[in-house]
Motif scaffolding. Structure first.
Motif, PDB file in Angstrom:
ATOM      1  N   UNK A 191      40.659  45.193  20.413  1.00  0.00           N
ATOM      2  CA  UNK A 191      40.009  44.205  21.270  1.00  0.00           C
ATOM      3  C   UNK A 191      40.163  44.530  22.756  1.00  0.00           C
ATOM      4  N   UNK A 192      41.379  44.973  23.112  1.00  0.00           N
ATOM      5  CA  UNK A 192      41.580  45.325  24.530  1.00  0.00           C
ATOM      6  C   UNK A 192      40.710  46.514  24.927  1.00  0.00           C
ATOM      7  N   UNK A 227      44.804  44.064  18.018  1.00  0.00           N
ATOM      8  CA  UNK A 227      44.968  43.745  19.437  1.00  0.00           C
ATOM      9  C   UNK A 227      44.430  44.862  20.308  1.00  0.00           C
ATOM     10  N   UNK A 272      54.644  45.915  20.829  1.00  0.00           N
ATOM     11  CA  UNK A 272      53.616  45.880  21.871  1.00  0.00           C
ATOM     12  C   UNK A 272      52.978  44.512  22.051  1.00  0.00           C
ATOM     13  N   UNK A 273      53.349  43.544  21.223  1.00  0.00           N
ATOM     14  CA  UNK A 273      52.758  42.209  21.338  1.00  0.00           C
ATOM     15  C   UNK A 273      53.305  41.506  22.584  1.00  0.00           C
ATOM     16  N   UNK A 274      52.393  41.024  23.464  1.00  0.00           N
ATOM     17  CA  UNK A 274      52.881  40.389  24.703  1.00  0.00           C
ATOM     18  C   UNK A 274      53.864  39.245  24.436  1.00  0.00           C
ATOM     19  N   UNK A 298      49.563  46.817  25.051  1.00  0.00           N
ATOM     20  CA  UNK A 298      48.180  47.117  24.687  1.00  0.00           C
ATOM     21  C   UNK A 298      47.178  46.789  25.790  1.00  0.00           C
TER      22      UNK A 298
END
Lengths: 446, 395
Positions: B189-190, B186, B135-137, B153
């Motif tokens: 935070x989103x 992550x 899921x990390x951009x 995310x």
């Protein structure tokens, strides 16, 4: 060797084995390191030119990457083909060239001996690099594994200085690597790369590769400074205390990086420039081996051994124990930091999670597998462990049964590691070998 | 000393090898698909799900007699590599799959820690790769050769915030997350960002963190209770959620607890029992009450491996089907690997409205799918029941 032993059952397998060893020694005993390097080069050249067609003819299709173990494990039917390939491409040319070039090799080594030793060593290293370059050049996978193995050598040797030569049990090496990795990465990205967080490069990218060593040294220096945080409070004590403090240090470094948002936190840091090619990593690894080897053989290195064996006695023999330990620890941390910097630039991505207990276990395994108090042992341990864990890939989960069993066996039969407590004498290595007279006699009588 | 035995052995081996080589049938053209999975290390269950889903897919292909591309049937071979949940091992495995096994396309790795360096390798060596679960951009960012099968995310965070606002009408949120793990951090935070956009700054009244492998959350939970939050959002994994929920209840926190896709494991209910009944979380698909293709997949997987597949399994299944579609859309296998890889990548980038079991997908220019999230409720039987679907274009 098996057939030979079977052929001589009359004298018992042991005697046969002894005769076989004697014969091998008679054949190859006088081959100097130079000759072996020539042989290795010949083998690699053979692979370079005829490897692909030969592999196809033998039915294995592609050049086996890590000495055929992966091919044979995946499809046992290919085992004879792989063995044949190994014999034809590696063993035969290497042995033949090493044997046939004895006179030439001796002549060259003798001539080199008249020049400064350093030059002779350089020539040998040049040959070694040429072989390695050709071997790794066959495939990107080999290239990556070779670079990782060289980095593993650096980490293991530097850990050996503390755990082997100094006799303490330090667990902070992944932390030092992390410091080196992050500091050098931040420097290269900040100065030479257009990054979304750190902004445009401060210096022209073209000068980057030349200043890369400085970034690595800065990474090493950061690790060295970090190591003082462990050394200063803990060197009043010995044994378990240092182990615990150094373990804590490793976690502190990991958690700190995880909490610094600017460098990506736990998401990791990427965009490192692609400067850690094989030549760069090789030069640094050689530098690390050479410097460490000199260090442990110097007076300071001997003092380190004295401190390990009996600190009080060493102190009475005028060894400044505190200073000795401090220097060794900082020295080891520096090289771990440099190795971390190289690692970051090989992967071009670092993540604090990489430098945790798993990494620690891996480095410790390499160290104790190879041998304590021995530079050559660390090289063998690091390369052996890296190659093992790559070559046994096809076994998937079972790999993690085989490798620990191997480690246990090593610990039972060689409690200090495969090649422990041995000096690595480079000058002796580059000298020509004498004709093994006695062995010659045995061989002639056969 | 005779050297004859040595020569004899050499000759024998060579002869044997040549005979064996001659006996083997000439290699027919095959399509090789690489699987780079976390089979050992921190998250072996994820690797197992990947492997099982991929093998289930291969079963289908074999049953059909091969993969049909441009009117011709090709045999499909899976090359499965273990990346040991290590970044460097993932890169090495990826390089090996691409250069030695010469795979056409790679599925995996799953976790971002492995998928980011592996994506770098795939992109540099121009081989299409799809990570089902990362899921990390940064996995796909500026990498034309790298795709993923899950939503990101930055999408999931607002989905949760919107859902809670509409469903319960709450205005004060508390968050508890693992700061040392990139995914929970992550997402936390989103979520915070989205929540504060809806309800103004300070509406996240408690934003508490812990570190991986922590097992006692009472300090953080006490603070959360004292903050007067109306619900707790915790984007944690299935092994931590039961502890968090149980400890929260013991401390007297009776308000709803909401989770994210990391809750979606059969283990969750096994570990937490009745504590999690009635709770909501966002995920990629709902296993209970599934219909059509989704149900078919779940039933087959359950019958073969003995448990309901996690979202990793479902996403891997979709990734395999995307790969299949891309290869078929490509139209032909020329045997020139570089050309075929380019062709498959282009076909994958063109995929529109792909009907997967985890939702309808279309790839954007970064290689990320635009797809819906599902909100599930854990029902009385401990099953993950479909509650609501949220599309990326709005409610």
């Amino acid at each position: 060797m098996d057939t030979e032993a079977r052929g001589a059952t009359a004298a018992g397998p042991r005697a046969a084995a002894r005769r076989w060893t004697a014969a091998t020694r008679a054949l190859f005993g006088e081959v100097p390191a130079f000759g072996w390097l020539l042989g290795a080069l010949a083998a690699v050249l053979a692979e370079y030119f005829v490897g692909r067609p030969l592999a196809r003819a033998l039915g294995i299709g592609r050049i086996p990457l890590l000495f055929g173990v992966d091919v044979a494990l995946r499809d046992p039917w290919l085992l004879p083909g792989t063995v044949a390939y190994m014999l034809l491409v590696y063993a035969l040319p290497a042995a033949a060239v090493a044997r046939l070039s004895v006179t030439v090799a001796r002549g060259i080594t003798e001539r080199l001996l008249r020049l400064p030793v350093g030059l002779s060593v350089l020539v040998h290293l040049g040959l070694l690099y040429a072989g390695l370059h050709l071997w790794a050049g066959i495939n990107d996978y080999r290239l990556l594994v070779t670079r990782l193995a060289l980095i593993a050598i650096m980490v293991t040797i530097s850990l050996n200085v503390v755990n082997g030569y100094m006799g303490e049990f330090s667990c902070s090496h992944p932390g030092f690597m992390a410091l080196g990795a992050y500091v050098s990465s931040i420097i290269t990205v900040l100065f030479f790369v257009h990054d979304s967080v750190l902004g445009p490069p401060l210096l022209p990218t073209a000068v980057g590769p030349f200043l890369f060593p400085l970034a690595l040294i800065a990474g090493g220096a950061a690790a060295a400074v970090g190591s003082l945080a462990v050394a200063l409070p803990s060197f009043r004590t010995r044994g378990d205390y240092l182990a615990i403090i150094s373990l804590a240090f490793m976690f502190i470094v990991k958690s700190t990086i995880e909490n610094v948002q600017l460098i990506g936190g736990s998401r990791g840091f990427m965009n490192q420039p692609d400067w850690a090619g094989l030549p760069t990593v090789f030069v640094w690894a050689v530098l690390c081996v050479a410097v460490t080897n000199n260090f442990v053989r110097s007076t300071l290195g001997k003092a380190l051994n004295a401190v390990r064996d009996d600190e009080t006695a060493a102190a009475h023999m005028t060894v400044n124990t505190r200073r000795t330990k401090m220097v060794a620890f900082v020295f080891a941390a520096f090289w771990a930091g440099v190795a971390g910097g190289l690692f970051a630039h090989v992967m071009r991505y670092v993540n604090p999670g990489t430098f945790g207990v798993q990494k620690l276990a891996e480095v410790l395994a390499m160290l104790y597998f190879g041998g304590l108090n021995s530079v050559i042992g660390s090289i063998v341990g690091a390369v052996g462990f890296t190659l093992f864990s790559e070559a046994l890939r096809p076994l998937q989960i079972y790999k993690w049964i085989i490798i620990p069993v191997l480690l246990i066996l090593v610990m039972i039969y060689r409690p200090t590691g495969l090649i422990a407590f041995r000096e690595f004498d480079i000058t002796r290595l580059v000298k020509p070998r004498e004709k093994p007279g006695k062995v010659e006699h045995v061989a002639a009588a056969d | 000393m005779s050297r004859k035995p040595l020569v004899a052995v050499l000759a024998l081996v060579l002869l044997g090898a040549l005979v064996l080589a001659g006996c083997r049938p000439a290699a027919e053209p095959v399509i090789k698909i690489g699987i780079n999975a976390e089979l050992t290390g921190d998250i072996p269950k994820v690797g197992e799900g990947t492997k099982f889903a991929a093998e289930l897919w291969l079963e289908d292909i074999n049953k059909a007699g091969g993969l049909e591309v441009g009117g011709k049937k090709y045999k499909v071979v899976l090359a499965i590599e273990d990346n040991e949940s290590k970044a460097e091992s993932a890169a090495a495995a990826q390089t090996k799959l691409i250069t030695q096994d010469e795979v056409l396309v790679i599925v995996g790795p799953q976790a971002s820690k492995q998928a980011i360096p592996a994506g770098e390798v795939a992109n540099n060596l121009k081989t299409p790769m799809i990570s089902p679960w990362s899921t990390n951009p940064r996995t796909t960012e500026n990498r034309p050769w790298v795709f993923r099968a899950c939503f990101l995310d930055p999408f999931q965070g607002p989905v949760i915030a919107n859902f809670v606002t509409q469903e319960f009408g709450f205005t004060k949120a508390a968050v508890l997350y693992d700061i040392a793990s990139d995914y929970p951090k992550g997402l936390a935070e989103f979520f915070k960002q989205a929540w504060e956009q809806l309800h103004g700054p300070g509406s996240v009244v408690a934003f508490e963190s812990f570190t991986t492998k922590d097992r006692d959350f009472s300090a953080q939970l006490t603070k959360i209770i004292a903050s007067g939050a109306e619900f707790l959002f915790t984007p944690q994994y299935y092994d931590e959620v039961p502890l968090i929920v149980r400890q929260a209840r013991q401390l007297g926190f009776t308000k709803p607890i909401v989770g994210s896709d990391s809750w979606g494991s059969a283990e969750l209910v096994k570990l937490a029992g009745r504590d999690v009944v009635g709770l909501f979380f966002t995920t990629h698909y709902a296993a209970a009450g599934a219909k059509g293709k989704t149900k078919e997949f779940i039933d087959r997987y359950n019958a073969k491996y003995g448990y309901v597949p996690d979202d990793v399994g479902a996403l891997t299944w979709d990734a395999m089907l995307i790969v299949q579609k891309a290869i078929q859309d490509c139209g032909q296998i020329t045997g020139d690997l570089a050309k075929d890889r380019q062709c498959v990548r282009d076909a994958m980038a063109r995929i529109k409205d792909f009907e997967g079991i985890t939702g309808k997908m279309t790839f954007n220019e970064q290689g990320d799918p635009v797809k819906s999230a599902v909100i599930v409720r854990i029902n009385e039987q401990g099953e993950f029941e479909f509650y609501k679907s949220v599309s990326p274009t709005g409610q």
